[in-house]
Design a protein around this motif. Structure first.
Motif, mmCIF file in Angstrom:
data_model
loop_
_atom_site.group_PDB
_atom_site.id
_atom_site.type_symbol
_atom_site.label_atom_id
_atom_site.label_comp_id
_atom_site.label_asym_id
_atom_site.label_seq_id
_atom_site.Cartn_x
_atom_site.Cartn_y
_atom_site.Cartn_z
ATOM 1 N N ARG A 61 0.852 -1.180 0.000
ATOM 2 C CA ARG A 61 0.000 0.000 0.000
ATOM 3 C C ARG A 61 0.895 1.241 0.000
ATOM 4 N NH1 ARG A 61 -4.449 -0.132 4.553
ATOM 5 N NH2 ARG A 61 -2.591 -0.262 5.881
ATOM 6 N N ILE A 62 0.621 2.157 -0.914
ATOM 7 C CA ILE A 62 1.417 3.366 -1.046
ATOM 8 C C ILE A 62 0.681 4.541 -0.415
ATOM 9 C CG2 ILE A 62 2.645 4.895 -2.632
ATOM 10 C CD1 ILE A 62 3.603 1.995 -2.710
ATOM 11 N N PHE A 63 1.340 5.181 0.549
ATOM 12 C CA PHE A 63 0.814 6.389 1.180
ATOM 13 C C PHE A 63 1.661 7.574 0.709
ATOM 14 C CE2 PHE A 63 -0.490 2.964 3.890
ATOM 15 C CZ PHE A 63 -1.718 3.342 4.419
ATOM 16 N N TRP A 64 0.993 8.688 0.429
ATOM 17 C CA TRP A 64 1.700 9.853 -0.103
ATOM 18 C C TRP A 64 1.824 10.944 0.946
ATOM 19 C CZ3 TRP A 64 4.249 9.087 -4.397
ATOM 20 C CH2 TRP A 64 3.807 8.072 -5.257
ATOM 21 N N LEU A 65 3.064 11.437 1.129
ATOM 22 C CA LEU A 65 3.364 12.468 2.112
ATOM 23 C C LEU A 65 3.503 13.821 1.415
ATOM 24 C CD1 LEU A 65 4.305 13.418 4.971
ATOM 25 C CD2 LEU A 65 6.628 12.802 4.256
ATOM 26 N N ASP A 66 2.694 14.762 1.854
ATOM 27 C CA ASP A 66 2.790 16.128 1.359
ATOM 28 C C ASP A 66 3.796 16.865 2.245
ATOM 29 O OD1 ASP A 66 2.456 18.887 0.845
ATOM 30 O OD2 ASP A 66 0.433 18.538 0.100
ATOM 31 N N GLU A 67 4.977 17.174 1.696
ATOM 32 C CA GLU A 67 6.033 17.790 2.511
ATOM 33 C C GLU A 67 5.655 19.170 3.016
ATOM 34 O OE1 GLU A 67 10.378 16.617 1.783
ATOM 35 O OE2 GLU A 67 9.550 16.911 -0.231
ATOM 36 N N GLU A 68 4.886 19.902 2.250
ATOM 37 C CA GLU A 68 4.527 21.264 2.651
ATOM 38 C C GLU A 68 3.634 21.268 3.882
ATOM 39 O OE1 GLU A 68 2.938 23.474 -0.581
ATOM 40 O OE2 GLU A 68 4.740 23.306 -1.813
ATOM 41 N N SER A 69 2.637 20.384 3.894
ATOM 42 C CA SER A 69 1.703 20.340 5.024
ATOM 43 C C SER A 69 2.117 19.315 6.074
ATOM 44 C CB SER A 69 0.295 20.017 4.520
ATOM 45 O OG SER A 69 0.239 18.687 4.002
ATOM 46 N N GLY A 70 2.975 18.355 5.662
ATOM 47 C CA GLY A 70 3.372 17.290 6.576
ATOM 48 C C GLY A 70 2.306 16.234 6.752
ATOM 49 N N GLU A 71 1.253 16.314 5.948
ATOM 50 C CA GLU A 71 0.137 15.374 6.075
ATOM 51 C C GLU A 71 0.281 14.206 5.103
ATOM 52 O OE1 GLU A 71 -3.432 17.556 5.498
ATOM 53 O OE2 GLU A 71 -3.333 18.575 7.446
ATOM 54 N N ILE A 72 -0.236 13.077 5.530
ATOM 55 C CA ILE A 72 -0.282 11.889 4.682
ATOM 56 C C ILE A 72 -1.704 11.706 4.185
ATOM 57 C CG2 ILE A 72 -0.082 9.367 4.629
ATOM 58 C CD1 ILE A 72 2.176 9.581 6.628
ATOM 59 N N LYS A 73 -1.833 11.533 2.885
ATOM 60 C CA LYS A 73 -3.165 11.320 2.323
ATOM 61 C C LYS A 73 -3.777 10.063 2.922
ATOM 62 C CE LYS A 73 -2.570 13.747 -2.060
ATOM 63 N NZ LYS A 73 -2.771 13.678 -3.531
#
Length: 208
Positions: A61-73
């Motif tokens: 399972r691939i989780f994507w990390l948004d570096e700007e917000s630090g949130e994981i989809k």
């Protein structure tokens, strides 16, 4: 004696991933070739047994990390790539000289793996060749130990047809392509488990 693993233990000039009760554990997620000198050192300079652990992502399972917000989809994507036992055994080809050594064993763990990637890749969605930053182990489906040629035979021969078969057949039966298929083919032929001959321009195989 209680099980008391020690992680990242320095042994001579090398660092083992873990060591417990006379056994060194090396966890390898990539090619086995870089382990060659390390294994040779352990065998020549210690009395430890060695277990090479290879996690295989049956499901990823691939989780994507948004570096700007630090949130994981929150909604992960299930990867279309699935590893199997044959794909792990194929890599033994790179250090096949250790197969059958009574102090060395290979442990293949078919499991679910959650992988976190940065949104720093190419393309509009920034997902092509994105950087992997973490891998987390999930459910374990199966564990298989390979210690000798008979173990390889027991694991792979039931997947292969009787009589003569083509390279395409080998690919379909083992569910391997490209370099992985070549590695499996090389291992099986070099270790005398498969015989091969040329028919026209194609190779034909048969179990020994």
């Amino acid at each position: 004696q209680a099980f008391s693993p020690r992680h990242e233990v320095k042994i001579g000039r090398y660092v083992a991933d873990a060591c417990s009760n006379g056994t060194i554990f090396e966890i390898q997620t990539g090619n086995f070739a870089p382990l060659r000198k390390k294994l040779q050192f352990y065998l020549e300079n210690t009395e430890f047994d060695i277990v090479i652990v290879r996690p295989l992502a049956k499901n990823r399972r691939i989780f994507w990390l948004d570096e700007e917000s630090g949130e994981i989809k929150k909604a992960p994507r299930l990867s279309s790539k699935h590893e199997n036992l044959a794909s792990g055994i194929a890599d033994i080809h790179y250090i096949s000289e250790f197969l059958g050594n009574e102090r060395v064993s290979f442990c293949f763990v078919l499991m679910e793996i959650d992988e976190v990637r940065k949104l720093d890749g190419y393309g509009k969605a920034k997902k092509i060749r994105a950087t992997s930053v973490d891998r987390l182990a999930g459910e374990i489906y199966e564990t298989c130990y390979i210690r000798c040629l008979d173990d390889v035979k027991s694991a792979l021969f039931p997947l292969l047809p009787d009589g003569e078969f083509s390279r395409d057949d080998l690919s379909k039966c083992l569910k391997l392509k490209g370099l992985k298929l070549w590695s499996a083919q090389k291992l099986l032929i070099d270790q005398g488990l498969l015989s091969s001959k040329k028919v026209g321009r194609s190779l034909v195989f048969e179990k020994n």
